[in-house]
Design a protein around this motif. Sequence first.
Motif, PDB file in Angstrom:
ATOM      1  N   ARG A  71      36.022  48.207  31.938  1.00  0.00           N
ATOM      2  CA  ARG A  71      37.430  47.988  31.610  1.00  0.00           C
ATOM      3  C   ARG A  71      37.592  46.721  30.785  1.00  0.00           C
ATOM      4  N   ARG A  72      38.644  46.690  29.995  1.00  0.00           N
ATOM      5  CA  ARG A  72      38.929  45.535  29.141  1.00  0.00           C
ATOM      6  C   ARG A  72      39.194  44.288  29.991  1.00  0.00           C
ATOM      7  N   MET A  73      40.008  44.430  31.037  1.00  0.00           N
ATOM      8  CA  MET A  73      40.335  43.281  31.862  1.00  0.00           C
ATOM      9  C   MET A  73      39.081  42.696  32.503  1.00  0.00           C
ATOM     10  N   VAL A 264      55.351  37.430  43.867  1.00  0.00           N
ATOM     11  CA  VAL A 264      54.625  38.665  43.556  1.00  0.00           C
ATOM     12  C   VAL A 264      54.086  38.586  42.126  1.00  0.00           C
ATOM     13  N   LEU A 265      52.807  38.895  41.967  1.00  0.00           N
ATOM     14  CA  LEU A 265      52.168  38.912  40.655  1.00  0.00           C
ATOM     15  C   LEU A 265      51.602  40.308  40.390  1.00  0.00           C
ATOM     16  N   GLU A 275      49.213  36.928  31.481  1.00  0.00           N
ATOM     17  CA  GLU A 275      49.666  37.496  32.758  1.00  0.00           C
ATOM     18  C   GLU A 275      48.487  37.857  33.643  1.00  0.00           C
ATOM     19  N   GLN A 276      47.452  38.403  33.049  1.00  0.00           N
ATOM     20  CA  GLN A 276      46.263  38.745  33.830  1.00  0.00           C
ATOM     21  C   GLN A 276      45.573  37.489  34.361  1.00  0.00           C
ATOM     22  N   ASP A 277      45.441  36.480  33.506  1.00  0.00           N
ATOM     23  CA  ASP A 277      44.787  35.243  33.934  1.00  0.00           C
ATOM     24  C   ASP A 277      45.552  34.587  35.085  1.00  0.00           C
ATOM     25  N   VAL A 289      49.510  39.919  45.137  1.00  0.00           N
ATOM     26  CA  VAL A 289      49.053  40.525  43.887  1.00  0.00           C
ATOM     27  C   VAL A 289      49.093  42.036  44.054  1.00  0.00           C
ATOM     28  N   VAL A 290      49.915  42.699  43.239  1.00  0.00           N
ATOM     29  CA  VAL A 290      50.048  44.159  43.313  1.00  0.00           C
ATOM     30  C   VAL A 290      49.287  44.753  42.143  1.00  0.00           C
TER      31      VAL A 290
END
Length: 846
Positions: A71-73, A264-265, A275-277, A289-290
């Motif tokens: 995956r990219r992330m 909530v993140l 946002e991912q970091d 974290v959802v």
Amino acid sequence: MVGYRRGVLLPESSVPGADLPVRAVLPATVDAVRSRGTAVLVAPPGSGKTSLLPLALADALGGTIIVAEPRRMATRAAATRLAMLAGEPLGQRIGYAMRGERSGGTGLRVEVVTTGLLVRRLQQDPELPGVSAIVIDECHERHLDADLLLALCVDIRANLREDLAIVATSATADTVRLSRALATDAPAPVITASAAQFDVAVEWAPPPVPAPLLPGGRVDPRLLDHVAAVVRRALTENDGDILVFVPGEGEINGVTRRLAGENVLPLFGRQSRAEQDRALAPAATRRIVVTTSVAESSLTVPGVRVVVDAGLAREPRTDQSRGLGSLVTCRVSKSSADQRAGRAGREAPGRVYRCWSATDHSRLDDHAAPEIAIADLAAFALELAAWGAPGGDGLALLDAPPAVAMTAATELLRRIDAVDDSGRITERGRRMAAIGAHPRLARALLDGAPRVGADRAREVVAMLSDDSGRAFGDDLPARWRALRRGEDRGATARWREEAKRLGRGTGGPVSGPAGRGTRGVPDDLAAGIVVGLAYPDRIARARGTDSATYQMSGGTGAALDPQSPLRAATWLAVAVADRAPGRADARIRSAAPIDEQTARDVAGDLVSTTDDIRWDDGRIVTRRVETLGAIVLNDVPLAKPDPLLVQAAVRDGIRRSGLSVLRWSEAALALRERLAFCHAHLGSPWPAVDDEALLADLDGWLGTELASVRGARDLARIDVASALRRLLPWPAAGRFGELAPERLRVPSGSEVRLAYDGVEPPVLAVKLQEVFGWTVTPAVADGRVPVVLHLLSPAQRPVAITSDLASFWKQGYPQVRADLRARYPRHPWPEDPLTAVPTKRVKPRQ
């Protein structure tokens, strides 16, 4: 081990985060790679296989170590983590690359890439100069790109680069096939790291709703209410961060709204890097974290002590018979549930709240199905053809592709001229493969540019490459306008970057039919043209005026949302449609309006004209029908139908309806029974005349009459008896009357009809007085079959049935005479019937 011990990149165990369980097995892994060239490293998520193994290999081996992530992330996160452990900026000696994004240039010691990007690189230069080892991470997830990459790497090692090391990592111990696939002369060594996992307590928290999924595969909103309630419960019962697993982005948003007021993140693939970091970085305050399955094994979310698992995942599915693909919400497997739960026990004892019961858990599949078994294989088939291995022949694939799916994929590639009839890739197919998009979209880009302009073609294909448009409804042109306006900055940035990448990947001027002038094509129609080129089998026409239901050219019905702004369109080019189990029609998720002329243009190979001549409900229908796939464009009467086709339609109608559609006279029925009798008792050359035989040989006995039939009335006028006589075999037919006579002369002189019933002996029903003096039972079929005599009373009722007259006269007649002489005194009842005169008359009155 000299290079390994230098510690050029691999940090000492005293470095924070470097003392992970995998460190203990790094020497054995490096030794296996040096001695055998291949290895399988088994370690649970979070044990350090992604973080420490590439650095150890870089220290031990020369050249570049490439790490392939699914995956990219995960690709970006892994590279960031590796650079942090090495104590240097990202992009210096450790970098990453994915479609449209890159960090670092030449001279990298470790490069983390997506599996799809590495497959592209191998297609362009399979020798990979300067690369000493490839680490294929998270092989247990069985993504299609990873399976393909593994097979290509093994092929390269066997035929081009014996020195190229291959290491596969897995979070599960099910590695037998993996080890064998990497084998050259013997299975690859398997090294297992035992992680010091903390205990994770399991709390079963089934929802009050009976099932989490509604008809059509939608998640019941009440389940999201329940998940949010369980999260709030977990907040009060535990310390530490909470990681919540739901199936998709829509459910992430739903749970986030329900937890308003909490920290909530969200964490999902289409977020911005920042946002991912933020979700992946350690935090000073408690957070929730959802996320989705993306955080199951290939990402580490620090600080987590609690997992709340909705128990659902979203997986690709392809309906091969209808050509429809979709993401289907389904229950997780046991192995996925275990990996999710393990996230709570990385740093300390933890707890998992499972939103299902222990009984439901026992019914889960052990493992999720590999993607090769359920996905659309068109892109996979094109990569195989580009590699020179159509169908995967000769490659070490972990699972053979399903025959039905592979056949459908290959047929699609043939239709768009990506492969030839033997499955070999064409020059056009190589251009499609180089674009780095699904073959359907690559075809739309190449053939759409001459019709709508290269820029607009790239913009629409970039939009189709992203599955994020559902928030904008089913109106694809509206989505296009929103992206141009930049209403969602993140989405617009991704879209523009993908459009640029497509421009680079085209690799030269596009080609295709001239079509209409590109300047005169409005944007809405331009979108429809590109979509129609990508999905000609999804071009759809409304079933009626102001109808929200459509007929797609591929044969499936489809429906718009009743409130859709596209309802006024008679024709649509459908980009996304999915069909829920039990539903007749697919639901249109994304489409653009077109017109009939555009449909004919972009799906020209689906347009055909045929003469439809068929038997329908007792009549011949003759029409000339023009179709676009399953869509009827024109249907007009056919003035002069081909007589041979008419006869064929009549034959088909008779075969489907049965011989009862003919008018069977008594003579025809009697003739058929006599023929059946001869066939049963004499055999060849007498033909079978049962239904199956007669239907199979309609031309042989009914051919002349069929030429003039136009309907049921014509069939009723056929003289079936005359037609059946054509079946009489010559010259044996000359004895037909002798072998199976219609009538027999009895002693009274009467000619009495015989009743035949196929294989049974024929019956002669005759008044008893007419056979006085007849001592021998008559026989037919050259004397082989005795006739069954039904001896009748004066009232025409059988008083005796016999095939042995001599015995009847001796034993049966005296009793018959005694019973009937008083009832019928005017009829003769002699004591000796053998000497009496046979008669069909009564005694004259005295």
